[in-house]
Structures are given as structure tokens and as C-alpha cells.
Scaffold this motif. Structure first.
Motif, mmCIF file in Angstrom:
data_model
loop_
_atom_site.group_PDB
_atom_site.id
_atom_site.type_symbol
_atom_site.label_atom_id
_atom_site.label_comp_id
_atom_site.label_asym_id
_atom_site.label_seq_id
_atom_site.Cartn_x
_atom_site.Cartn_y
_atom_site.Cartn_z
ATOM 1 N N ARG A 28 -1.173 -2.165 7.729
ATOM 2 C CA ARG A 28 -2.420 -2.936 7.772
ATOM 3 C C ARG A 28 -2.139 -4.355 8.247
ATOM 4 N NH1 ARG A 28 -2.301 -0.919 2.600
ATOM 5 N NH2 ARG A 28 -3.194 1.167 2.427
ATOM 6 N N ALA A 29 -3.199 -5.046 8.607
ATOM 7 C CA ALA A 29 -3.037 -6.395 9.148
ATOM 8 C C ALA A 29 -2.378 -7.336 8.130
ATOM 9 C CB ALA A 29 -4.391 -6.946 9.578
ATOM 10 N N ASP A 30 -2.562 -7.053 6.829
ATOM 11 C CA ASP A 30 -1.969 -7.932 5.813
ATOM 12 C C ASP A 30 -0.488 -7.616 5.552
ATOM 13 O OD1 ASP A 30 -1.953 -5.587 4.379
ATOM 14 O OD2 ASP A 30 -3.287 -6.264 2.774
ATOM 15 N N GLY A 31 0.072 -6.675 6.319
ATOM 16 C CA GLY A 31 1.496 -6.371 6.179
ATOM 17 C C GLY A 31 1.790 -5.248 5.205
ATOM 18 N N SER A 32 0.776 -4.768 4.507
ATOM 19 C CA SER A 32 1.020 -3.647 3.588
ATOM 20 C C SER A 32 1.020 -2.342 4.383
ATOM 21 C CB SER A 32 -0.043 -3.609 2.489
ATOM 22 O OG SER A 32 -1.305 -3.336 3.063
ATOM 23 N N GLY A 33 1.613 -1.318 3.791
ATOM 24 C CA GLY A 33 1.747 -0.065 4.525
ATOM 25 C C GLY A 33 1.357 1.137 3.715
ATOM 26 N N GLU A 34 1.098 2.220 4.429
ATOM 27 C CA GLU A 34 0.769 3.472 3.753
ATOM 28 C C GLU A 34 1.339 4.637 4.559
ATOM 29 O OE1 GLU A 34 -3.115 5.954 2.176
ATOM 30 O OE2 GLU A 34 -3.371 3.908 2.876
ATOM 31 N N ILE A 35 1.953 5.570 3.836
ATOM 32 C CA ILE A 35 2.490 6.758 4.489
ATOM 33 C C ILE A 35 1.385 7.818 4.508
ATOM 34 C CG2 ILE A 35 4.224 8.585 4.329
ATOM 35 C CD1 ILE A 35 6.031 6.574 2.875
ATOM 36 N N LEU A 36 0.944 8.211 5.704
ATOM 37 C CA LEU A 36 -0.125 9.201 5.796
ATOM 38 C C LEU A 36 0.441 10.615 5.795
ATOM 39 C CD1 LEU A 36 -2.430 7.442 8.435
ATOM 40 C CD2 LEU A 36 -2.440 7.230 5.944
ATOM 41 N N SER A 37 1.662 10.767 6.296
ATOM 42 C CA SER A 37 2.347 12.058 6.199
ATOM 43 C C SER A 37 3.833 11.796 6.399
ATOM 44 C CB SER A 37 1.835 13.036 7.254
ATOM 45 O OG SER A 37 2.165 12.570 8.551
ATOM 46 N N ASP A 38 4.650 12.679 5.838
ATOM 47 C CA ASP A 38 6.101 12.469 5.868
ATOM 48 C C ASP A 38 6.761 13.836 5.723
ATOM 49 O OD1 ASP A 38 8.678 11.509 5.569
ATOM 50 O OD2 ASP A 38 8.398 10.843 3.501
ATOM 51 N N VAL A 39 7.116 14.453 6.858
ATOM 52 C CA VAL A 39 7.665 15.808 6.834
ATOM 53 C C VAL A 39 9.154 15.748 7.151
ATOM 54 C CG1 VAL A 39 7.372 18.138 7.755
ATOM 55 C CG2 VAL A 39 5.438 16.564 7.771
ATOM 56 N N VAL A 40 9.978 16.320 6.279
ATOM 57 C CA VAL A 40 11.429 16.315 6.481
ATOM 58 C C VAL A 40 11.958 17.728 6.309
ATOM 59 C CG1 VAL A 40 13.656 15.391 5.720
ATOM 60 C CG2 VAL A 40 11.586 14.012 5.438
ATOM 61 N N LEU A 41 12.754 18.171 7.284
ATOM 62 C CA LEU A 41 13.407 19.463 7.139
ATOM 63 C C LEU A 41 14.910 19.212 7.135
ATOM 64 C CD1 LEU A 41 12.374 22.445 7.085
ATOM 65 C CD2 LEU A 41 13.263 22.584 9.407
ATOM 66 N N SER A 42 15.547 19.471 5.985
ATOM 67 C CA SER A 42 16.982 19.222 5.883
ATOM 68 C C SER A 42 17.754 20.415 6.410
ATOM 69 C CB SER A 42 17.355 18.972 4.424
ATOM 70 O OG SER A 42 18.753 18.985 4.314
ATOM 71 N N HIS A 56 16.184 1.990 7.598
ATOM 72 C CA HIS A 56 16.614 1.839 6.200
ATOM 73 C C HIS A 56 16.347 0.408 5.709
ATOM 74 C CE1 HIS A 56 18.463 5.674 5.320
ATOM 75 N NE2 HIS A 56 19.257 5.617 6.371
ATOM 76 N N ALA A 57 16.643 -0.560 6.573
ATOM 77 C CA ALA A 57 16.580 -1.972 6.154
ATOM 78 C C ALA A 57 15.158 -2.411 5.818
ATOM 79 C CB ALA A 57 17.162 -2.870 7.252
ATOM 80 N N LEU A 58 14.166 -1.876 6.539
ATOM 81 C CA LEU A 58 12.786 -2.368 6.366
ATOM 82 C C LEU A 58 11.950 -1.533 5.396
ATOM 83 C CD1 LEU A 58 11.967 -3.376 10.074
ATOM 84 C CD2 LEU A 58 12.657 -4.870 8.185
ATOM 85 N N THR A 59 12.515 -0.424 4.905
ATOM 86 C CA THR A 59 11.746 0.477 4.026
ATOM 87 C C THR A 59 11.173 -0.243 2.802
ATOM 88 O OG1 THR A 59 13.065 2.359 4.718
ATOM 89 C CG2 THR A 59 11.877 2.605 2.654
ATOM 90 N N ALA A 60 11.931 -1.185 2.256
ATOM 91 C CA ALA A 60 11.473 -1.863 1.039
ATOM 92 C C ALA A 60 10.217 -2.693 1.287
ATOM 93 C CB ALA A 60 12.577 -2.762 0.491
ATOM 94 N N ARG A 61 9.947 -3.013 2.541
ATOM 95 C CA ARG A 61 8.701 -3.739 2.843
ATOM 96 C C ARG A 61 7.508 -2.776 2.855
ATOM 97 N NH1 ARG A 61 8.341 -8.538 5.064
ATOM 98 N NH2 ARG A 61 7.092 -7.898 6.849
#
Ligand code: KG4
Ligand code: ZN
Length: 363
Positions: free
Chosen positions: A24-38, A122-127
Motif C-alpha cells: 500500500r502507499a503507506d508502506g504496509s503490505g499484504e500477502i494475497l497468495s503464497d504458493v510453495v512447492l518444496s 530475505h532482508a526486506l521480509t520483516a518490513r
């Protein structure tokens, strides 16, 4: 800039992943989908990642995962603002699969294309998870990397320390292997250590008090091997005791290095704003390590941030998010002839150390 919706793709090692993330414009984020196949099962028999098998497997599933990620997000391709893909560091075959797929999508849709450094993900995930403000300190501990990084801004990193031999996850994996525990070894060593007898075996604490902020784990692994050979045949109890000794020693080494790093950070930036120590990478799942780092952060006046485990390990949400952060910061897009890079340090100024903890190319 207003809100951004980014499709992310990750194929640099043994996870095939696609995700849609909104910033979002305020810098917050949202995960709308996250598919991982190990691909864990695919490589387990070999005790490590086999690059050719990994690349073939990415080819066969990536189209489906991208479709799934889009469907789950409820966003049509039309609603995507850019395609972000890991373009390094990693295994070349896997990187090429992700790059070709994302370039094809970018070309067919006319959307901007962004090559992302996996480590920046990895580095930016915490934001994304905790809205952490710059600057902060990152400890990245995975199967391929062991680094202390000062995160000053998007695209602006200083590497303060790295491993001069094995990565920490790699050291856990090799220790597990020599004690006949399964792969991946980290969870197996942690589990076995729960039953260990404190103090039965004592191992040195690598790099303790060394003024460089680097790490070293291969000597420890050798020490475990020598102790195991001396005790053979190994009982369950002896295996547990060796696992505990190993885990205790690496935890003390991380604690010593991080204490020094926090001190250096505090001298340069102060701690008035309660800055953050962020951990990422698969080894951050280890409870003993987490607890020690958390206690150290608190006593030094820092917040301790460990993103949820599925975002600590490899995923595409972090790549989509890094793409969104780069786009929001006005950094340039990439051309469609962008080449994959097997090696790509976050901090371009940092010199490569011998070995520097890269097993194949995992991060
Ligand atoms: O970040 P990751 O999932 O993959 C990459 O290396 O990119 O990290 C995997 C590494 C493996 O070496 C694994 O043994 C280690 O993280 N690991 C652990 C634990 N869980 C995973 N190490 C110590 N304790 C754990 N609980
Ligand atoms: Zn990684």
C-alpha cells in the motif's frame, strides 16, 4: 506512488514458488497468495540438492503454481503492476526457469519486469510482516548463507560479517549426516538435543571475541566427527549429547557475534528508537538459537523480529515484496535480456571470503 500489486516467482534452489503481494502507499503490505512447492522428497535420497533434478522439477510445476497463485489472490493478470523474479544468487538452471517464465509473462502482458536478489527478499521480509523501519540489523542463517547485514534502505546494504567456511544450516546438515540423522539435519539435531546431557561433551565456541564479525563452523563439525569416532558405536544417548554440545556451541558463537554487531550498531545509530534485530533463513526455526538471540536483543535495547517460519524459509512472497519495495523506491526496471547470476552479493563492496558458506547456491 499508490498501491502496488506484484506477482513474484522464486526458483533459485529447491523450492518452486509463486505469490501475489500488495504494497500500500503507506508502506504496509499484504500477502494475497503464497504458493510453495518444496522438492525436499526429490533430493532427500541424495542428502542434498541435485541441481539438474531441481531445474527439471521447476520446469514441470511452475506454470501451474503461477496459475494457482493468481487464482488464490483473486487478482487477474491485468491487475498486476509488475512481475518480480529471483535472478540470483542461486543454481543457474533453476534461475533460468524462473527468468524465462517471468519474462514470457512480462512480454505477453507488457508489464514491467524486475530481477530480484534472493538475499534482498530475505532482508526486506520483516518490513512486510512487521513494518520495520530502516536501518536495522539482519542475521541471515540458512543452508547457503550465514551473514550479518546492515539494512540501510531498499538496495542499500552493508555486509558486516559472513562465514569463512560452512553456512550454519550446512553445518547442522553435515553434523546430522555424520551422526546418521536424517536430511535436512537442522530439525533432527534440534530434536535429538532435547534429550542431551548438558556438559557431557564440550566443544569450542568458534570466533569468540574475534574483532571481525565473521563465522566459522567447519572446525566444529570436525570436532564432532572426532568425538563420534572415539565413542563408536554410538548409543542414542551419545548422539543426543553430541547434538546438544554442537547446538550449544553454535548458539554461543551466534550470541557472541550478534552481541558485537548490536554494539556496533548502537554506537553508530543509538538505540533510542528501539531498533530491530531481524533473523531470517531456515536455521531461525531453531528454538534454542531464537531464545538466545531474543534475550541478547532485549538486553541490548533492540526489538527481536523473527518472521513466521514460512516466510523465513524460501518463498515467492518475499520476492514479490522486494519487487514492490524497489518499484515504490523508484528503482529502475530490468530489461528482458537480464541474465541469471549464480553469485550476487547484496553488498557489492564486500569482498568474497574463502568458501563463504555457499553450498551449491542455497540462500
Ligand atoms: O532457508 P532454508 O529453508 O533453505 C535455504 O537454505 O535456502 O534453510 C534450510 C536450512 C537447512 O540447512 C536446515 O537444516 C536448517 O535450515 N534448519 C535448521 C532447523 N530447521 C531448518 N537448523 C537448525 N535448527 C532447526 N530447527
Ligand atoms: Zn533463501
Amino acid at each position: 506512488m499508490g498501491g502496488l500489486t506484484i506477482l513474484g516467482i522464486e526458483t533459485s534452489c529447491d523450492e518452486t514458488a509463486a505469490a501475489v503481494v500488495q504494497r500500500r502507499a503507506d508502506g504496509s503490505g499484504e500477502i494475497l497468495s503464497d504458493v510453495v512447492l518444496s522438492q525436499l522428497d526429490l533430493h532427500a535420497a541424495f542428502g542434498g540438492v541435485v541441481p539438474e533434478l531441481a531445474a527439471r522439477s521447476h520446469v514441470s510445476v511452475l506454470d501451474r503454481l503461477v496459475r494457482e497463485a493468481l487464482a488464490e489472490s483473486g487478482v487477474a493478470l491485468d491487475g498486476i503492476d509488475a512481475i518480480a523474479v529471483t535472478s540470483g544468487p542461486g543454481l543457474i538452471g533453476g534461475l533460468m526457469v524462473g527468468l524465462m517464465t517471468s519474462k514470457a509473462i512480462a512480454m505477453a502482458t507488457g508489464k514491467p519486469f524486475i530481477g530480484v536478489n534472493h538475499l534482498e527478499g530475505h532482508a526486506l521480509t520483516a518490513r512486510l510482516t512487521d513494518n520495520v523501519a530502516f536501518p536495522y540489523l539482519l542475521l541471515l542463517v540458512s543452508g547457503g548463507h550465514t551473514q550479518i547485514v546492515l539494512v540501510k534502505g531498499v538496495g542499500d546494504y552493508e555486509r558486516w560479517g559472513t562465514t569463512i567456511d560452512d553456512a550454519l544450516g550446512e553445518a547442522f546438515d553435515k553434523t546430522a549426516k555424520l551422526l546418521s540423522l536424517g536430511y535436512p539435519g537442522g530439525p533432527a539435531v534440534e530434536q535429538a538435543a532435547l534429550a542431551g546431557t548438558p556438559g557431557r561433551f564440550r566443544l569450542p565456541v568458534p570466533m569468540r571475541k574475534d574483532p571481525r564479525l565473521d563465522f566459522s563452523f567447519s572446525g566444529l563439525k570436525t570436532a564432532v566427527r572426532q568425538m563420534a569416532e572415539a565413542e563408536a558405536p554410538l548409543s542414542h544417548q551419545t548422539i543426543a549429547d553430541l547434538c546438544l554440545a554442537f547446538q550449544t556451541s553454535v548458539t554461543a558463537s551466534l550470541d557472541d557475534r550478534i552481541a558485537m554487531a548490536l554494539d556496533r550498531f548502537a554506537q553508530r545509530f543509538g538505540t533510542g528508537s528501539k531498533p530491530a534485530l531481524v533473523v531470517a533463513g531456515g536455521v531461525a526455526a531453531n528454538r534454542a538459537i531464537r531464545a538466545t538471540l531474543e534475550a541478547r536483543s532485549e538486553s541490548a535495547g533492540f526489538r527481536f523480529i523473527a518472521p513466521p517460519l514460512n516466510l523465513c524459509t524460501d518463498n515467492a512472497a518475499m520476492i514479490a515484496w522486494a519487487g514492490a519495495e524497489r518499484m515504490a523506491a523508484g528503482l529502475p526496471f530490468d530489461a528482458l535480456d537480464l541474465a541469471p547470476r549464480s553469485r550476487w552479493p547484496l553488498d557489492q563492496e564486500a569482498t568474497a571470503l574463502i568458501g563463504h558458506g555457499r553450498r551449491g547456491a542455497k540462500a
